[in-house]
Design a protein around this motif. Sequence first.
Motif, PDB file in Angstrom:
ATOM      1  N   GLY A   1      71.383  30.690 100.999  1.00 28.75           N
ATOM      2  CA  GLY A   1      71.768  30.134 102.282  1.00 28.75           C
ATOM      3  C   GLY A   1      73.209  30.457 102.653  1.00 28.75           C
ATOM      4  O   GLY A   1      73.567  30.497 103.840  1.00 28.75           O
ATOM      5  N   LEU A   2      74.049  30.667 101.639  1.00 30.04           N
ATOM      6  CA  LEU A   2      75.439  31.019 101.908  1.00 30.04           C
ATOM      7  C   LEU A   2      75.609  32.461 102.371  1.00 30.04           C
ATOM      8  O   LEU A   2      76.630  32.800 102.976  1.00 30.04           O
ATOM      9  CB  LEU A   2      76.284  30.813 100.640  1.00 30.04           C
ATOM     10  CG  LEU A   2      76.340  29.409 100.034  1.00 30.04           C
ATOM     11  CD1 LEU A   2      77.111  29.455  98.715  1.00 30.04           C
ATOM     12  CD2 LEU A   2      77.007  28.442 101.005  1.00 30.04           C
ATOM     13  N   LEU A   3      74.616  33.300 102.067  1.00 30.16           N
ATOM     14  CA  LEU A   3      74.811  34.749 102.202  1.00 30.16           C
ATOM     15  C   LEU A   3      73.980  35.381 103.308  1.00 30.16           C
ATOM     16  O   LEU A   3      73.933  36.611 103.395  1.00 30.16           O
ATOM     17  CB  LEU A   3      74.453  35.428 100.857  1.00 30.16           C
ATOM     18  CG  LEU A   3      75.219  34.926  99.627  1.00 30.16           C
ATOM     19  CD1 LEU A   3      74.603  35.509  98.364  1.00 30.16           C
ATOM     20  CD2 LEU A   3      76.687  35.307  99.725  1.00 30.16           C
ATOM     21  N   GLN A   4      73.342  34.603 104.141  1.00 32.30           N
ATOM     22  CA  GLN A   4      72.461  35.161 105.161  1.00 32.30           C
ATOM     23  C   GLN A   4      73.229  36.102 106.107  1.00 32.30           C
ATOM     24  O   GLN A   4      74.247  35.731 106.677  1.00 32.30           O
ATOM     25  CB  GLN A   4      71.807  34.038 105.966  1.00 32.30           C
ATOM     26  CG  GLN A   4      70.862  33.169 105.167  1.00 32.30           C
ATOM     27  CD  GLN A   4      69.696  33.961 104.597  1.00 32.30           C
ATOM     28  OE1 GLN A   4      68.944  34.601 105.332  1.00 32.30           O
ATOM     29  NE2 GLN A   4      69.541  33.908 103.284  1.00 32.30           N
TER      30      GLN A   4
ATOM     31  N   ASN B   1      70.827  44.307 102.773  1.00 32.00           N
ATOM     32  CA  ASN B   1      71.065  43.238 103.736  1.00 32.00           C
ATOM     33  C   ASN B   1      70.428  41.955 103.184  1.00 32.00           C
ATOM     34  O   ASN B   1      69.234  41.930 102.861  1.00 32.00           O
ATOM     35  CB  ASN B   1      70.463  43.615 105.085  1.00 32.00           C
ATOM     36  CG  ASN B   1      70.708  42.582 106.171  1.00 32.00           C
ATOM     37  OD1 ASN B   1      69.920  42.440 107.096  1.00 32.00           O
ATOM     38  ND2 ASN B   1      71.796  41.840 106.084  1.00 32.00           N
ATOM     39  N   VAL B   2      71.251  40.906 103.059  1.00 31.47           N
ATOM     40  CA  VAL B   2      70.736  39.635 102.545  1.00 31.47           C
ATOM     41  C   VAL B   2      70.011  38.917 103.675  1.00 31.47           C
ATOM     42  O   VAL B   2      70.580  38.699 104.757  1.00 31.47           O
ATOM     43  CB  VAL B   2      71.878  38.763 102.011  1.00 31.47           C
ATOM     44  CG1 VAL B   2      71.319  37.445 101.474  1.00 31.47           C
ATOM     45  CG2 VAL B   2      72.656  39.494 100.929  1.00 31.47           C
ATOM     46  N   GLY B   3      68.783  38.564 103.417  1.00 28.47           N
ATOM     47  CA  GLY B   3      67.996  37.845 104.408  1.00 28.47           C
ATOM     48  C   GLY B   3      66.892  37.056 103.739  1.00 28.47           C
ATOM     49  O   GLY B   3      66.233  37.544 102.810  1.00 28.47           O
ATOM     50  N   GLY B   4      66.675  35.846 104.202  1.00 26.15           N
ATOM     51  CA  GLY B   4      65.628  35.021 103.603  1.00 26.15           C
ATOM     52  C   GLY B   4      65.977  34.654 102.179  1.00 26.15           C
ATOM     53  O   GLY B   4      67.039  34.092 101.899  1.00 26.15           O
ATOM     54  N   THR B   5      65.101  35.019 101.253  1.00 25.50           N
ATOM     55  CA  THR B   5      65.306  34.665  99.844  1.00 25.50           C
ATOM     56  C   THR B   5      65.607  35.878  98.983  1.00 25.50           C
ATOM     57  O   THR B   5      65.496  35.810  97.756  1.00 25.50           O
ATOM     58  CB  THR B   5      64.054  33.968  99.300  1.00 25.50           C
ATOM     59  OG1 THR B   5      62.919  34.843  99.449  1.00 25.50           O
ATOM     60  CG2 THR B   5      63.790  32.666 100.029  1.00 25.50           C
ATOM     61  N   GLY B   6      65.948  36.999  99.592  1.00 29.03           N
ATOM     62  CA  GLY B   6      66.190  38.185  98.784  1.00 29.03           C
ATOM     63  C   GLY B   6      67.019  39.225  99.509  1.00 29.03           C
ATOM     64  O   GLY B   6      67.648  38.968 100.536  1.00 29.03           O
ATOM     65  N   LEU B   7      67.020  40.431  98.944  1.00 30.81           N
ATOM     66  CA  LEU B   7      67.770  41.572  99.467  1.00 30.81           C
ATOM     67  C   LEU B   7      66.802  42.579 100.078  1.00 30.81           C
ATOM     68  O   LEU B   7      65.737  42.854  99.516  1.00 30.81           O
ATOM     69  CB  LEU B   7      68.570  42.241  98.346  1.00 30.81           C
ATOM     70  CG  LEU B   7      69.665  41.390  97.688  1.00 30.81           C
ATOM     71  CD1 LEU B   7      70.202  42.089  96.445  1.00 30.81           C
ATOM     72  CD2 LEU B   7      70.810  41.149  98.658  1.00 30.81           C
TER      73      LEU B   7
ATOM     74  N   PRO C   1      74.782  37.723 110.429  1.00 35.06           N
ATOM     75  CA  PRO C   1      74.944  36.262 110.406  1.00 35.06           C
ATOM     76  C   PRO C   1      74.627  35.659 111.770  1.00 35.06           C
ATOM     77  O   PRO C   1      74.971  36.221 112.814  1.00 35.06           O
ATOM     78  CB  PRO C   1      76.436  36.095 110.052  1.00 35.06           C
ATOM     79  CG  PRO C   1      76.761  37.307 109.243  1.00 35.06           C
ATOM     80  CD  PRO C   1      75.961  38.415 109.850  1.00 35.06           C
ATOM     81  N   GLY C   2      73.990  34.493 111.733  1.00 32.47           N
ATOM     82  CA  GLY C   2      73.512  33.887 112.978  1.00 32.47           C
ATOM     83  C   GLY C   2      72.109  34.335 113.328  1.00 32.47           C
ATOM     84  O   GLY C   2      71.612  34.044 114.423  1.00 32.47           O
ATOM     85  N   GLU C   3      71.461  35.086 112.395  1.00 31.54           N
ATOM     86  CA  GLU C   3      70.084  35.561 112.567  1.00 31.54           C
ATOM     87  C   GLU C   3      69.913  36.355 113.866  1.00 31.54           C
ATOM     88  O   GLU C   3      68.996  36.121 114.650  1.00 31.54           O
ATOM     89  CB  GLU C   3      69.096  34.375 112.533  1.00 31.54           C
ATOM     90  CG  GLU C   3      69.113  33.614 111.211  1.00 31.54           C
ATOM     91  CD  GLU C   3      68.079  32.504 111.199  1.00 31.54           C
ATOM     92  OE1 GLU C   3      67.371  32.336 112.214  1.00 31.54           O
ATOM     93  OE2 GLU C   3      67.971  31.805 110.174  1.00 31.54           O
TER      94      GLU C   3
END
Length: 948
Positions: free
Chosen positions: A301-304, A428-434, A474-476
């Motif tokens: 959650g910190l890295l989205q 790219n970090v997104g969701g629960t993985g890379l 960031p910010g989706e």
Amino acid sequence: MGIDVLITRKMVVFFVFGMWVVVAAAVEDIGVTEITAVSSSPPPPPSSSSSSRRPSVVNIGALLTVNSVIGRSVKPAIIAAVDDVNSNPSILGETHLNLFLHDTNCSGFLGTIEALQLMEKNVVAAIGPQSSTIAHVISHVVNELHVPLLSFGATDPTLAALQYPYFLRTTQNDYYQMSAIANLIEYFEWKEVIAIFVDDDYGRNGISSLGDSLAKKRAKISFKAAFPPGAPATDIADLLTGVNLMESRVYVVHVNPDSGLEIFAIAKKLGMMTTDYVWITTEWLPAVLDSSEMPNSDTMGLLQGVVTLRQHTPNSNAKKEFASRWKNIKQKETSGFNSYALYAYDSVWLLAHALDTFLKTGEKITFSSDPKLQNATGSELRLSALRTFNEGPKLLEILLLTNFTGLTGRFKFDQDKNLIRPAYDILNVGGTGLRTIGYWSNYSGLSVVSPESLYGKHPNSSTSTKHLYSVIWPGETSMTPKGWVFPNNGKPLRIAVPYRHSYKEVVTKDVRSPQGVRGYSIDVFEAAVGLLPYPVPRKYILFGDGIRNPSYSNLVAAVAENKYDAAVGDVTIITNRTRIVDFTQPYMESGLVIVVPVKKSKTSPWAFLKPFTIEMWLVTGGFFLLVGFVVWILEHRLNHEFRGPPSQQIITIFWFSFSTMFFSHRENTVSTLGRLVLLLWLFVVLIINSSYTASLTSILTVQQLTSRIEGLDSLISSNEPIGVQDGSFAYNYLIQELNVAESRIRSLKDKVDYLNALHLGPKRGGVAAIVDELPYIELFMSYTKCEFKIVGREFTKSGWGFAFQRDSPLALDLSTAVLQLSENGELQRIHDKWLTSSSCSSQVAEIDDNSLSLSSFWGLFLICGIACFISLSVYFCRVLCQYRSFNPHEEEAHEISEPDSARRSVRRTLRSTSFKDLIDFYDKKEAEIKEMLKRNRRQVNGDNASPS
């Protein structure tokens, strides 16, 4: 700088030697561990005895911080590699590796102590360390002892220096990682970044390399936010708070894996992980995430939206097999492995291959004492325990030449001691993985195709072929952030405005306006800023004193020197200025033109003679008479209008000749040759009439120049003074580009000076011409009501633009806004509001009042003359043929009835007639001649038919 660093590091080494004895006894108490023997054979004694057979055991060492993100993955990988080498009979044969593993405890001081203790074990090489800081110090030790140091984690680019010959980097150099980040910055068209890094050798030198790579892409690090190793969270929070107030929103984070996540936790609290922020990290972040099979949701959650790099390793069968074995070889401290574990595993195999080659050549492993390291009398330093590896240079040479394929792919060093084919995964970090969005390699640059599939193709460095998959920021959001905002530190944009003395319609001071300035340029800038999707806080600052126009070159230089953020006004875009600042799209086209004084031409009673030169008049009149005479000759025998008494015929010739000038001749032409000549002559007359009319009109109506300067060429060749606007670039342009003498140039302050200088002229202290930009000249021409004239053409093509500091993102956005103003008509409306276009300013053609000469028409006269000559030739040939068949005494000769022979003799005599007879024959009508010839032929035929 380099000498100071070297001296400092050597002092550290000697200090460590001094503390060695004191600390050695307490090492175990503070948690330093030693792992010995993966082989059952005891270590050989440290003797220099030689043996003809291979040694059964070779000692190697390892230096790492066991209780760290990298250490927890690397330790089981190194142990597994040693086990695999010892269990493989094809490598080293009966010789086994004996591993001594020392924990550096993430401390430069303790790491150096551990390195010195490791050197006591007579190791032939050491794997590690993972820290660049420790590697710098240890490299001095291994240089003295000739022990190769194979580091799987020290990525500091400066470690590749010739100063460290025994340091071998068995991982990728940060130089390449920073090149990859610079390519990313260029790909997304950002110009400035903020570097957040740990202030040690690893962070400081890595960011320095990033700055060099960005400079090659015309980008830069706008601010370096450094914090010391082990900094508390409050210091990091203060650092990020200050960074958040700055302009750039692109952050590159280059820190140690163990403290990196804390930065993002604080950034999250500060609201810096939202839309418009860009976070790029180096390979430390994948090292953290890959070490956990399933990172927890709080960490993710910190890295989205974060973009990060990871050292690329091919997805080979050997790598898959290692991954399947990992559960068996890992220790409880870790659940996954990162790329450092793979490079550490391959480092052991590199050493094994090199030792195998080394031993196969019959080399021996021997150590000797260094006389320089003998203990001093009464000293408790155990310097004699440190022994030099005699065959170290040979082993180092073999290591550099070793080439094999490992878990990380092809393992080979280049001439700079770096691993070949450096490449990185872009994640790219997104969701629960890379998520992999592309790759970078120094061979092919950015690509969505894996590097190993491109090595067989020709490299393509074109930026048009570089692309990545879409990024979730960031910010989706998938929209690429612009990478900057106006800083929140209360500093508006400092905009310099020229305080003009003349042409105040363009820009000047306005005490009644809240902005303090007004004019055409200000209105254009305000309209363009109004189209931007974000606010632009700004403050206008007058440049100059208003008594005279400021130097625009000095204004641009002040922007380049960061005295101002931008310059708004009538700033001309020229080559020298574009080298130091960035300009927007031109909002006004401009170019230099020449203005000269003019006067109305004086009329005279003989003005109608001026269109032609004397030669032209004489030749034209002569041809009028010639054509009239030729037509009379061709028409005399056929046309009764060309017959009569001699006086009447002469009048007919003159009348017919000059009446053709107005196409009003009444006489008809009946002969074919006469019509041909008349047709060509009427065409010539038409051209002459038209030219005469045009030339006379120009002479009577067009103004005449009072200056000898009629264009650029005459401007350069003349020696007369030239006026230019005060502060304009035209002054330097005339001197440097056109080589005009500086003594000829006069600086003029305003329109009144222009007017007076042109009125006075060069003989009375004025100027012969003024050189200035077209927009100013249009205003001047309107002011003087076309009293002067533009000659020649614009001899420069440029425009006015807004100047910004190099790589300012505002320049690009405002260029787009200016184009929008041009397309929607607002730019023209602002122009019409402030600037008046003069109709006389378009008269830029050079004036030439010279009379028309024969050289312009001799071709027409030549054609007409040839036609007359050919027609006369044909006509006279025909007349002579008729005359030969005609005998005016034929009837008398027939009545005498002489014999035929006598008659033929008489005909020959009669043909020898006088010129008067020929003229009389020509004067007869054509019909009479034809009738007489017809009667003669009948008589001749009758005589031939009668008996003799």
